[in-house]
Design a protein around this motif. Sequence first.
Motif, PDB file in Angstrom:
ATOM      1  N   GLY A 159      10.631  16.358-165.234  1.00 39.08           N
ATOM      2  CA  GLY A 159      10.931  16.735-163.819  1.00 39.08           C
ATOM      3  C   GLY A 159      12.135  16.470-162.648  1.00 39.08           C
ATOM      4  O   GLY A 159      13.481  16.821-163.169  1.00 39.08           O
ATOM      5  N   LEU A 160      11.952  16.304-162.011  1.00 42.08           N
ATOM      6  CA  LEU A 160      14.114  16.546-160.443  1.00 42.08           C
ATOM      7  C   LEU A 160      14.258  14.671-160.656  1.00 42.08           C
ATOM      8  O   LEU A 160      13.368  13.823-159.987  1.00 42.08           O
ATOM      9  CB  LEU A 160      13.706  16.803-160.073  1.00 42.08           C
ATOM     10  CG  LEU A 160      15.414  17.338-158.778  1.00 42.08           C
ATOM     11  CD1 LEU A 160      16.699  17.571-159.464  1.00 42.08           C
ATOM     12  CD2 LEU A 160      15.094  17.957-157.774  1.00 42.08           C
ATOM     13  N   VAL A 161      15.357  14.394-161.556  1.00 43.96           N
ATOM     14  CA  VAL A 161      15.772  13.008-160.953  1.00 43.96           C
ATOM     15  C   VAL A 161      16.728  12.675-160.369  1.00 43.96           C
ATOM     16  O   VAL A 161      17.854  13.413-161.137  1.00 43.96           O
ATOM     17  CB  VAL A 161      15.173  11.429-162.119  1.00 43.96           C
ATOM     18  CG1 VAL A 161      16.060  11.741-163.224  1.00 43.96           C
ATOM     19  CG2 VAL A 161      14.719  10.384-161.375  1.00 43.96           C
ATOM     20  N   GLN A 162      16.867  12.043-159.450  1.00 46.63           N
ATOM     21  CA  GLN A 162      18.417  11.007-159.327  1.00 46.63           C
ATOM     22  C   GLN A 162      19.220  10.916-160.306  1.00 46.63           C
ATOM     23  O   GLN A 162      18.461  10.155-161.077  1.00 46.63           O
ATOM     24  CB  GLN A 162      18.402  10.977-157.889  1.00 46.63           C
ATOM     25  CG  GLN A 162      17.993  11.339-156.926  1.00 46.63           C
ATOM     26  CD  GLN A 162      18.468  10.937-155.850  1.00 46.63           C
ATOM     27  OE1 GLN A 162      18.749   9.850-155.739  1.00 46.63           O
ATOM     28  NE2 GLN A 162      18.427  11.687-154.258  1.00 46.63           N
ATOM     29  N   PRO A 163      20.641  11.049-160.251  1.00 45.26           N
ATOM     30  CA  PRO A 163      21.679  10.155-161.997  1.00 45.26           C
ATOM     31  C   PRO A 163      21.274   8.300-161.390  1.00 45.26           C
ATOM     32  O   PRO A 163      21.029   7.874-160.322  1.00 45.26           O
ATOM     33  CB  PRO A 163      22.736  10.204-161.241  1.00 45.26           C
ATOM     34  CG  PRO A 163      22.809  11.741-160.849  1.00 45.26           C
ATOM     35  CD  PRO A 163      21.239  12.016-159.989  1.00 45.26           C
ATOM     36  N   GLY A 164      20.615   8.202-162.028  1.00 46.37           N
ATOM     37  CA  GLY A 164      20.640   6.275-162.713  1.00 46.37           C
ATOM     38  C   GLY A 164      19.381   6.283-162.104  1.00 46.37           C
ATOM     39  O   GLY A 164      18.511   5.102-162.106  1.00 46.37           O
ATOM     40  N   ASN A 188      15.758   6.103-168.635  1.00 44.01           N
ATOM     41  CA  ASN A 188      16.160   5.181-168.021  1.00 44.01           C
ATOM     42  C   ASN A 188      18.080   5.533-168.035  1.00 44.01           C
ATOM     43  O   ASN A 188      18.187   6.553-168.501  1.00 44.01           O
ATOM     44  CB  ASN A 188      16.409   3.647-167.502  1.00 44.01           C
ATOM     45  CG  ASN A 188      14.532   3.289-167.945  1.00 44.01           C
ATOM     46  OD1 ASN A 188      13.961   3.805-167.063  1.00 44.01           O
ATOM     47  ND2 ASN A 188      14.682   1.789-168.966  1.00 44.01           N
ATOM     48  N   ILE A 189      18.596   4.860-166.901  1.00 43.58           N
ATOM     49  CA  ILE A 189      19.721   5.115-165.600  1.00 43.58           C
ATOM     50  C   ILE A 189      20.144   6.794-166.579  1.00 43.58           C
ATOM     51  O   ILE A 189      21.012   6.696-166.873  1.00 43.58           O
ATOM     52  CB  ILE A 189      20.474   4.150-166.880  1.00 43.58           C
ATOM     53  CG1 ILE A 189      20.376   2.541-167.182  1.00 43.58           C
ATOM     54  CG2 ILE A 189      22.176   4.412-166.415  1.00 43.58           C
ATOM     55  CD1 ILE A 189      20.967   1.653-167.372  1.00 43.58           C
ATOM     56  N   LEU A 190      19.307   7.761-166.094  1.00 39.22           N
ATOM     57  CA  LEU A 190      19.891   9.297-166.171  1.00 39.22           C
ATOM     58  C   LEU A 190      21.128   9.932-166.034  1.00 39.22           C
ATOM     59  O   LEU A 190      21.697   8.982-164.772  1.00 39.22           O
ATOM     60  CB  LEU A 190      18.604   9.976-165.769  1.00 39.22           C
ATOM     61  CG  LEU A 190      17.313   9.809-166.690  1.00 39.22           C
ATOM     62  CD1 LEU A 190      15.517  10.118-165.826  1.00 39.22           C
ATOM     63  CD2 LEU A 190      17.370  10.848-168.205  1.00 39.22           C
ATOM     64  N   LYS A 191      21.884  10.718-166.474  1.00 37.61           N
ATOM     65  CA  LYS A 191      22.798  11.053-166.336  1.00 37.61           C
ATOM     66  C   LYS A 191      22.825  12.576-165.917  1.00 37.61           C
ATOM     67  O   LYS A 191      21.639  13.422-166.772  1.00 37.61           O
ATOM     68  CB  LYS A 191      23.128  10.313-167.009  1.00 37.61           C
ATOM     69  CG  LYS A 191      24.124   9.122-167.622  1.00 37.61           C
ATOM     70  CD  LYS A 191      24.842   9.160-168.856  1.00 37.61           C
ATOM     71  CE  LYS A 191      24.763   7.946-169.157  1.00 37.61           C
ATOM     72  NZ  LYS A 191      26.048   7.266-170.252  1.00 37.61           N
ATOM     73  N   LEU A 222      10.704  20.798-168.542  1.00 34.41           N
ATOM     74  CA  LEU A 222      12.285  20.274-167.983  1.00 34.41           C
ATOM     75  C   LEU A 222      12.800  19.156-167.274  1.00 34.41           C
ATOM     76  O   LEU A 222      12.272  18.646-166.381  1.00 34.41           O
ATOM     77  CB  LEU A 222      12.282  21.807-167.486  1.00 34.41           C
ATOM     78  CG  LEU A 222      13.892  21.579-166.899  1.00 34.41           C
ATOM     79  CD1 LEU A 222      14.889  21.270-167.665  1.00 34.41           C
ATOM     80  CD2 LEU A 222      12.803  22.576-165.956  1.00 34.41           C
ATOM     81  N   VAL A 223      13.767  18.326-168.474  1.00 29.84           N
ATOM     82  CA  VAL A 223      14.437  17.336-167.547  1.00 29.84           C
ATOM     83  C   VAL A 223      15.406  17.625-166.392  1.00 29.84           C
ATOM     84  O   VAL A 223      16.130  18.408-167.277  1.00 29.84           O
ATOM     85  CB  VAL A 223      14.325  15.604-168.137  1.00 29.84           C
ATOM     86  CG1 VAL A 223      15.323  14.994-167.436  1.00 29.84           C
ATOM     87  CG2 VAL A 223      13.048  15.704-168.430  1.00 29.84           C
ATOM     88  N   THR A 224      15.407  17.395-164.928  1.00 26.95           N
ATOM     89  CA  THR A 224      16.466  17.923-164.128  1.00 26.95           C
ATOM     90  C   THR A 224      17.269  16.746-163.977  1.00 26.95           C
ATOM     91  O   THR A 224      16.728  15.865-163.261  1.00 26.95           O
ATOM     92  CB  THR A 224      16.864  19.076-163.552  1.00 26.95           C
ATOM     93  OG1 THR A 224      16.318  20.255-163.951  1.00 26.95           O
ATOM     94  CG2 THR A 224      17.819  19.512-162.762  1.00 26.95           C
TER      95      THR A 224
END
Length: 116
Positions: free
Chosen positions: A10-15, A83-86, A111-113
């Motif tokens: 899915g969609l996730v914000q940075p961090g 975790n801590i996605l960039k 998909l990872v965005t």
Amino acid sequence: QVQLVESGGGLVQPGGSLRLSCVASGTIFSINVMGWYRQAPGKERELVARITNSGGTNYADSVKGRFTISRGNAKDTVHLQMNILKPEDTAVYYCNALTAWGRDYWGKGTLVTVSS
């Protein structure tokens, strides 16, 4: 034959964090190693993490300390806690299973965005 189905992208914000899951069916007794690979646009598919039946793990340097791979008790599932996605983690993530006979099986990908 082994079938693999991924979920959790899915969609996730940075961090932020995401947890991917992959469920295997078919001749799961033949699986020796399960893992996650990813492919970003314009790039080759690369190993993210993998785990053996005995619990041994390998991680790409770029995800060490941020991602954790684990197997379910029944050995038919594999999870990837991210975790801590960039933004550079953005890619299609594929589940992989390697059997005792050296055959690779792949899921269709999720998909990872990572974007603000």
